[in-house]
Design a protein around this motif. Structure first.
Motif, short mmCIF file in Angstrom:
data_model
loop_
_atom_site.label_atom_id
_atom_site.label_comp_id
_atom_site.label_asym_id
_atom_site.label_seq_id
_atom_site.Cartn_x
_atom_site.Cartn_y
_atom_site.Cartn_z
N TYR A 1 -0.27 -2.40 0.15
CA TYR A 1 -0.75 -1.76 -1.06
C TYR A 1 -0.45 -2.64 -2.26
CZ TYR A 1 -1.29 1.54 -4.88
OH TYR A 1 -1.68 2.15 -6.05
N PRO A 2 -1.39 -2.92 -3.12
CA PRO A 2 -2.81 -2.52 -3.05
C PRO A 2 -3.58 -3.23 -1.94
CG PRO A 2 -2.33 -3.71 -5.10
CD PRO A 2 -1.06 -3.63 -4.34
N ASP A 3 -3.08 -4.35 -1.42
CA ASP A 3 -3.75 -4.95 -0.27
C ASP A 3 -2.72 -5.73 0.55
OD1 ASP A 3 -3.43 -7.65 -1.20
OD2 ASP A 3 -5.12 -7.33 -2.56
N TRP A 4 -3.16 -6.36 1.61
CA TRP A 4 -2.23 -7.03 2.53
C TRP A 4 -1.60 -8.30 1.96
CZ3 TRP A 4 -0.01 -4.99 6.67
CH2 TRP A 4 -0.61 -3.88 7.27
N GLY A 5 -1.94 -8.61 0.70
CA GLY A 5 -1.32 -9.78 0.09
C GLY A 5 -0.06 -9.44 -0.69
N ARG A 6 0.32 -8.16 -0.71
CA ARG A 6 1.40 -7.74 -1.61
C ARG A 6 2.71 -8.50 -1.43
NH1 ARG A 6 3.13 -3.23 -4.78
NH2 ARG A 6 4.37 -4.29 -6.36
#
Ligand code: WTA
Length: 635
Positions: free
Chosen positions: A322-327
């Motif tokens: 969250y918000p995406d897999w790069g966090r």
């Protein structure tokens, strides 16, 4: 040569040999050089594994928070102690300096005292990963109260069991928590739990999600106004070396969770020593462990170990996707993380996603990558090494347990050559060995067996809260004069250890230890269920997932199986928490049992894992016909 900071393999071997030849001298020197004591110990170690009784630094007096906070004020007052990274990336990170941590811990400690908490009282902490979690644990330690942190993903029933087991006087919680895009009503869970707990007099509530919640008159109080009125000075309670510091519950093979008791001086010395060496921490590093403080990894390597070294320790409230897999990688870049410590299940989940999520970010600050909680498989190891460490940051696969308090077997980065899937060599002071099923020690290399520890180390748990006999039975009776870990391991040709997994009825799912018995107990409470057995089977991301075999009562047989499956998982969620839900549930007319009535889990495990070519010895089975039925209907 300093015992404290090992930098080469040669030095490791020298220090290791010394630590085994004369453990008392070794641990005495470390304690002398690196900590502040109010009174020196009379005796470094006394022990007897048959009782079992272990005492380190007997006679010494100290307060662990003086070591984790006060003594850094002169040289590191403005340095960030805790760096809080919120769930929502648009909310600003909070840098809490050692000076500020000192003030906030003292205020909290004064609030605890005003609310009647005294040395030796138990305080349950049920909080999300917000600064108050670290601050309240330290505040307990400041006043000598024993904290019992319960992971905020546990259900109301699990929480009340833990509160009652250690007779907690107080619960510290929050109005709710953020988890990725969701909010969770933590206070509602506490209210439900407390319906069954008469020991709790006070609930302190931190504000996090600012929702309207129910506050019970005479019991519940908002934390902030109390803190605002409290002094920022609080004299630390002077503790004896062996006074309990905290209780932390872990699952066992039987129903009730085990409240592992850790004491003060030995735990402090060992977590500080291992933190420094396992992560090669240097003064301006920014260290991040992604665990929750609700688990031992967070206790030892977010709070106590790093702070005892005057380190900057990151606390992350959110989740990896969250918000995406790069966090995670966004955080590494943003705070220039130097040491990153996570679990294989997270690595496997991240490795499944597009590499763009990694490559967008600058990860060049990283120097050491850690792994903990379960065996790291070859594929995950290489993904971590190649894509995150760019083959330049050593991976430390750290093996240890709630019971051991600190890292036991691990490479020392830049000193120990790593080997994929191997935890490698024991830390100084740790004497592992492998045992065979007949209780004999297995000598030599290229062997496998059950992992035991032959000699005490400072941070070992001293007992199970309220049940010393269970402590002895679980850890000290399988092998004479040895601590039995419950894990299997192999030792390669150079003496490196590889942990192969649990050899008891504990299954590790996404890095969480789950005893089969408590799960079975809760399933069996379903009115349509007669009996059940849980086993683990391999899962791509979780490492293991749970497979349940369930025998229905006659009344259940006419019910829709999918509805029953949902209800069973619902019961598990209520009793334990969502982490213990079953991936597969097979209804069966019977379970394979020995003549003495024991379920043969080995067979069930093989069937669930699709490994039925060789079921092993089935001659002791009372009901062999049921095996065929189960195989025919496997999910
Ligand atoms: C497993 C977590 C393989 C092991 C610190 C142990 C591991 C249990 C590793 C303790 C590792 C932990 N390699 N297995 N590096 N680290 N384990 O109490 O089975 O949550 O007994 O402590 O996790 O889990 P616990």
């Amino acid at each position: 040569m300093s015992n404290y900071h090992i930098k080469h393999l040669e030095e490791y071997y020298q220090v290791y040999r010394k630590s085994v030849r004369n453990p008392e001298n070794f641990w005495e020197e470390i304690a002398e050089e690196h900590f502040v004591w109010r009174k020196r110990w009379d005796k470094v170690l006394s022990w007897d594994f048959s009782k079992p009784e272990v005492k380190w630094y007997e006679g010494a007096q100290l307060n662990i928070t003086e070591n984790c906070i006060d003594r850094h004020l002169r040289t590191r007052g403005t340095k960030t102690a805790i760096l809080f990274e919120p769930n929502d990336p648009s909310e600003e990170a909070e840098h809490i300096s050692y000076q500020q941590l000192y003030a906030r811990v003292n205020q909290f400690a004064n609030v605890l005292k005003e609310q009647g908490i005294q040395k030796g009282d138990r305080v349950c902490i049920y909080l999300p990963m917000i600064p108050e979690l670290a601050i309240s644990t330290l505040a307990c330690a400041r006043v000598g109260a024993i904290h019992s942190v319960v992971f905020a993903g546990f259900s109301a029933t699990a929480l009340s069991t833990r509160i009652n087991d250690s007779d907690c006087k107080m619960v510290i919680t929050s109005d709710g928590s953020y988890r990725g895009p969701k909010t969770i009503d933590l206070k509602g869970i506490v209210d439900e739990a407390l319906e069954d707990c008469s020991c709790v007099a006070t609930v302190l509530v931190a504000k996090r999600i600012h929702t309207d919640i129910n506050m019970k008159d005479g019991r519940d109080q908002w934390l902030q106004p109390l803190l605002d009125n409290a002094s920022t000075e609080c004299e630390p309670e002077i503790m004896n070396a062996e006074d309990p510091l905290f209780i932390l519950y872990t699952s066992g093979s039987t129903g009730k969770p085990k409240g592992m008791v850790h004491t003060t001086a030995g735990y402090m010395v060992y977590t500080a020593f291992t933190f420094k060496n396992a992560f090669q921490y240097r003064e301006n590093d920014v260290y991040w462990c992604t665990a929750d403080i609700g688990w031992i990894t967070g206790h030892s390597y977010i709070v106590y170990g790093p702070l005892a070294n005057g380190a900057t320790s990151v606390m992350f409230e959110g989740v990896p996707n969250y918000p995406d897999w790069g966090r995670f990688w966004e955080i590494v870049e943003k705070h220039k993380i130097t040491q990153f410590y996570t679990a294989p299940t997270a690595i496997r989940a991240l490795a499944k996603e597009n590499l763009d999520f990694v490559e967008k970010y600058d990860l060049s600050s990283l120097k050491v990558l850690g792994s903990v909680g379960e065996p790291i498989n070859d594929e995950a190891w290489h993904w971590y090494d190649g894509n995150i460490g760019k083959k330049k940051s050593p991976i430390i696969d750290t093996w240890w347990q709630t019971e051991t308090g600190g890292i036991m077997i691990s490479p020392i980065p830049y000193a120990t050559p790593t080997k994929p899937t191997y935890a490698t060599l024991p830390f100084p002071g740790i004497q592992p060995t492998l045992m065979d099923e007949n209780g004999q020690e297995i000598k030599g290399n290229q062997v496998d067996g059950r992992l035991c520890i032959k000699f005490p180390w400072p941070s070992m748990a001293r007992t199970i809260w309220g049940n010393h006999e269970r402590y002895r039975d679980t850890y000290f009776t399988a092998y004479k004069n040895m601590y039995f870990t419950g894990d299997g391991a192999l030792r390669d040709e150079v003496g490196y250890y590889r942990i192969t997994g649990r050899v008891d009825d504990v299954i590790i799912v996404s890095g969480h230890n789950l005893g089969t018995a408590p799960i079975e107990d809760s399933i069996n409470e379903h009115q349509a269920v007669a009996e059940s057995a849980i086993v683990g089977f391999p899962h791509d991301i979780k490492g293991n997932a749970l497979y349940g075999y369930v025998i229905l009562k006659e009344t259940g047989e006419s019910r829709n199986p999918d509805n029953l499956r949902k209800e069973i998982n619902q019961i598990i969620t209520e009793h334990i928490g969502p982490i213990a839900k079953l991936d597969k549930i097979q209804f069966t007319s019977g379970l394979p049992k020995t003549r003495s009535g024991k379920i043969m889990r080995r067979i069930l495990r093989k069937i669930a894992s699709n490994d039925t070519n060789n079921l092993g010895d089935t001659s002791t089975l009372l009901n062999p016909e049921v095996v065929q039925e189960i195989m025919d209907n496997v999910l």
